[in-house]
Design an enzyme around this catalytic site. Structure first.
Site, PDB file in Angstrom:
ATOM      1  N   ALA A  66       5.363   7.206  12.293  1.00  0.00           N
ATOM      2  CA  ALA A  66       4.492   8.291  12.737  1.00  0.00           C
ATOM      3  C   ALA A  66       3.391   8.436  11.686  1.00  0.00           C
ATOM      4  CB  ALA A  66       5.300   9.578  12.858  1.00  0.00           C
ATOM      5  N   GLY A 111       8.956   5.932  13.004  1.00  0.00           N
ATOM      6  CA  GLY A 111       8.637   6.020  14.434  1.00  0.00           C
ATOM      7  C   GLY A 111       8.443   4.649  15.080  1.00  0.00           C
ATOM      8  N   GLU A 114      11.842   3.422  15.795  1.00  0.00           N
ATOM      9  CA  GLU A 114      12.326   4.263  16.905  1.00  0.00           C
ATOM     10  C   GLU A 114      11.714   3.824  18.240  1.00  0.00           C
ATOM     11  OE1 GLU A 114      11.183   7.707  14.585  1.00  0.00           O
ATOM     12  OE2 GLU A 114      13.233   8.465  14.648  1.00  0.00           O
ATOM     13  N   GLU A 134      12.275   7.773   6.448  1.00  0.00           N
ATOM     14  CA  GLU A 134      11.828   9.174   6.465  1.00  0.00           C
ATOM     15  C   GLU A 134      12.284   9.998   5.264  1.00  0.00           C
ATOM     16  OE1 GLU A 134      12.880   7.520   9.090  1.00  0.00           O
ATOM     17  OE2 GLU A 134      11.563   7.918  10.790  1.00  0.00           O
TER      18      GLU A 134
HETATM   19  N1  CAA Z   1       0.988   6.807   8.679  1.00  0.00           N
HETATM   20  C1  CAA Z   1      -0.331   6.825   8.390  1.00  0.00           C
HETATM   21  N2  CAA Z   1      -0.950   5.805   7.763  1.00  0.00           N
HETATM   22  C2  CAA Z   1      -0.217   4.738   7.427  1.00  0.00           C
HETATM   23  C3  CAA Z   1       1.157   4.663   7.707  1.00  0.00           C
HETATM   24  C4  CAA Z   1       1.768   5.759   8.387  1.00  0.00           C
HETATM   25  N3  CAA Z   1       3.055   5.759   8.731  1.00  0.00           N
HETATM   26  N4  CAA Z   1       1.626   3.482   7.233  1.00  0.00           N
HETATM   27  C5  CAA Z   1       0.578   2.847   6.699  1.00  0.00           C
HETATM   28  N5  CAA Z   1      -0.538   3.599   6.790  1.00  0.00           N
HETATM   29  C6  CAA Z   1      -1.882   3.292   6.318  1.00  0.00           C
HETATM   30  C7  CAA Z   1      -1.974   3.424   4.811  1.00  0.00           C
HETATM   31  O1  CAA Z   1      -2.161   4.772   4.420  1.00  0.00           O
HETATM   32  C8  CAA Z   1      -3.162   2.540   4.512  1.00  0.00           C
HETATM   33  O2  CAA Z   1      -4.339   3.260   4.830  1.00  0.00           O
HETATM   34  P1  CAA Z   1      -5.634   3.137   3.864  1.00  0.00           P
HETATM   35  O3  CAA Z   1      -6.022   1.681   3.905  1.00  0.00           O
HETATM   36  O4  CAA Z   1      -6.630   4.042   4.510  1.00  0.00           O
HETATM   37  O5  CAA Z   1      -5.187   3.561   2.507  1.00  0.00           O
HETATM   38  C9  CAA Z   1      -3.030   1.420   5.547  1.00  0.00           C
HETATM   39  O6  CAA Z   1      -2.178   1.938   6.568  1.00  0.00           O
HETATM   40  C10 CAA Z   1      -2.379   0.174   4.980  1.00  0.00           C
HETATM   41  O7  CAA Z   1      -1.157   0.554   4.398  1.00  0.00           O
HETATM   42  P2  CAA Z   1      -0.754   0.192   2.891  1.00  0.00           P
HETATM   43  O8  CAA Z   1      -1.976   0.041   2.038  1.00  0.00           O
HETATM   44  O9  CAA Z   1       0.280   1.174   2.445  1.00  0.00           O
HETATM   45  O10 CAA Z   1      -0.123  -1.262   3.111  1.00  0.00           O
HETATM   46  P3  CAA Z   1       0.977  -1.970   2.201  1.00  0.00           P
HETATM   47  O11 CAA Z   1       1.026  -3.383   2.671  1.00  0.00           O
HETATM   48  O12 CAA Z   1       0.762  -1.713   0.780  1.00  0.00           O
HETATM   49  O13 CAA Z   1       2.361  -1.251   2.612  1.00  0.00           O
HETATM   50  C11 CAA Z   1       3.949  -0.298   4.154  1.00  0.00           C
HETATM   51  C12 CAA Z   1       2.852  -1.350   3.923  1.00  0.00           C
HETATM   52  C13 CAA Z   1       5.172  -0.647   3.290  1.00  0.00           C
HETATM   53  C14 CAA Z   1       4.334  -0.341   5.616  1.00  0.00           C
HETATM   54  C15 CAA Z   1       3.424   1.102   3.755  1.00  0.00           C
HETATM   55  O14 CAA Z   1       2.184   1.301   4.406  1.00  0.00           O
HETATM   56  C16 CAA Z   1       4.332   2.225   4.111  1.00  0.00           C
HETATM   57  O15 CAA Z   1       5.319   2.451   3.429  1.00  0.00           O
HETATM   58  N6  CAA Z   1       3.977   2.995   5.184  1.00  0.00           N
HETATM   59  C17 CAA Z   1       4.688   4.172   5.560  1.00  0.00           C
HETATM   60  C18 CAA Z   1       6.022   3.839   6.199  1.00  0.00           C
HETATM   61  C19 CAA Z   1       6.761   5.113   6.540  1.00  0.00           C
HETATM   62  O16 CAA Z   1       7.136   5.897   5.699  1.00  0.00           O
HETATM   63  N7  CAA Z   1       7.010   5.324   7.854  1.00  0.00           N
HETATM   64  C20 CAA Z   1       7.702   6.488   8.326  1.00  0.00           C
HETATM   65  C21 CAA Z   1       6.720   7.543   8.704  1.00  0.00           C
HETATM   66  S1  CAA Z   1       7.482   9.106   9.067  1.00  0.00           S
HETATM   67  C22 CAA Z   1       8.091   8.895  10.638  1.00  0.00           C
HETATM   68  O17 CAA Z   1       7.903   7.887  11.280  1.00  0.00           O
HETATM   69  C23 CAA Z   1       8.854  10.082  11.141  1.00  0.00           C
HETATM   70  C24 CAA Z   1       9.495   9.914  12.434  1.00  0.00           C
HETATM   71  O18 CAA Z   1      10.638   9.543  12.588  1.00  0.00           O
HETATM   72  C25 CAA Z   1       8.772  10.267  13.608  1.00  0.00           C
END
Ligand code: CAA
Length: 261
Positions: A66, A111, A114, A134
């Site tokens: 998400a 998400g 999911e 999460e």
């Molecule tokens: N939401 C919003 N933006 C996201 C995102 C997310 N879940 N995941 C990645 N992005 C964005 C980053 O902020 C980044 O944006 P900018 O270039 O503007 O800075 C872009 O995508 C590229 O991401 P990274 O630079 O972080 O890429 P990376 O290769 O270094 O890392 C990754 C990749 C490991 C997937 C890392 O992006 C990450 O950990 N993302 C978040 C994963 C996460 O925590 N997901 C769970 C979200 S909460 C949820 O989903 C709740 C639920 O159950 C509904």
């Protein structure tokens, strides 16, 4: 259908749904969730679609979760509304009368994992990474992960993945039964198409009822679920498909379900 964050095309009776926010690793925001709702309503109503392949744009991510930027300042009520809307979409995918295959082309986290779990079958690219991270963010899975993950991989493994926020690769996802196949990145969509083609050879009504029996049954006690199976099994005997399938077997020829539609 006006779509900005989701790409949609139909080819050879297959709907290709692609989450299209590659700069944010296809993160699910409120707009994506609304567009997915529209797309799956359309798919349900379209007789020209017999199966669905759901994937993410680009080579890096299926869906990285998400949208954290959008959720950061949400109130509890706003997050509730977002989760409720996402749950409706996940349920509509799970209950879709057509088979839905997730083509996991990279990160499928939170998400994203999911969303993949709401699909009937998951095929992962060798580059895929999956998990429910999460708790790293001080929240819990909110789009179905606490329920669909244990149903797919068992309670212990689900707790292990959710409580440690661990990220697993495609081989491990296959080992624990989270995905059903692993393919080379260049072969991923072709592999999904192969699986859909195999399903499409079968009786479409039987496929629909088999999916329903599994979905309904897993949510009921075993006795009710088995009774439900009897009802759905006997219903197939009221169809041309059953006649054709059994006649074809006995006549030692391939069944032709298409002309029986
Ligand atoms: N939401 C919003 N933006 C996201 C995102 C997310 N879940 N995941 C990645 N992005 C964005 C980053 O902020 C980044 O944006 P900018 O270039 O503007 O800075 C872009 O995508 C590229 O991401 P990274 O630079 O972080 O890429 P990376 O290769 O270094 O890392 C990754 C990749 C490991 C997937 C890392 O992006 C990450 O950990 N993302 C978040 C994963 C996460 O925590 N997901 C769970 C979200 S909460 C949820 O989903 C709740 C639920 O159950 C509904």
């Amino acid at each position: 259908m006006e779509l900005i964050n989701v790409k949609y095309k139909v080819k050879d009776f297959t709907a290709y749904v692609t989450i299209n926010r590659p700069k944010a690793l296809n993160a699910l925001n409120i707009d994506v969730i609304a567009e997915l709702k529209t797309v799956f309503e359309h798919i349900e109503a379209d007789d020209g679609v017999t199966g669905v392949i759901l994937t993410g744009e680009g080579e890096k991510a299926f869906v990285a979760g998400a949208d954290i930027a959008q959720m950061k300042d949400m109130t509890a009520l706003e997050s509730r509304a977002m989760a409720a809307a996402a749950h409706k979409v996940m349920n509509s995918i799970e209950e879709c009368s057509k088979p839905v295959i997730a083509a996991i082309n990279g990160f499928a986290l939170g998400g994203g994992c999911e969303l993949a779990m709401a699909c009937d079958i998951r095929i992962a690219s060798e580059t895929a990474r999956m998990g429910q991270p999460e708790v790293n963010l001080g929240i819990i899975p909110g789009f179905g992960g606490t329920q669909r993950l244990p149903r797919l991989v068992g309670k212990g493994m689900a707790k292990y993945l959710i409580l440690t926020a661990g990220m697993i690769d495609a081989a491990e996802a296959y080992r624990i039964g989270l995905v059903q196949k692993v393919a080379a990145p260049s072969e991923l969509i072709a592999e999904c198409e192969k699986v859909l083609a195999a399903i499409n050879q079968k009786g479409p009504f039987a496929v629909k009822l088999a999916k329903k029996a599994i979905n309904n049954g897993l949510e009921a006690d075993q006795k009710s679920a088995l009774n439900n199976e009897i009802e759905l099994f006997s219903l197939t005997f009221a169809t041309d498909e059953q006649e054709e399938g059994m006649a074809a077997f006995l006549e030692k020829r391939a069944a032709d379900f298409k002309s029986k539609k």
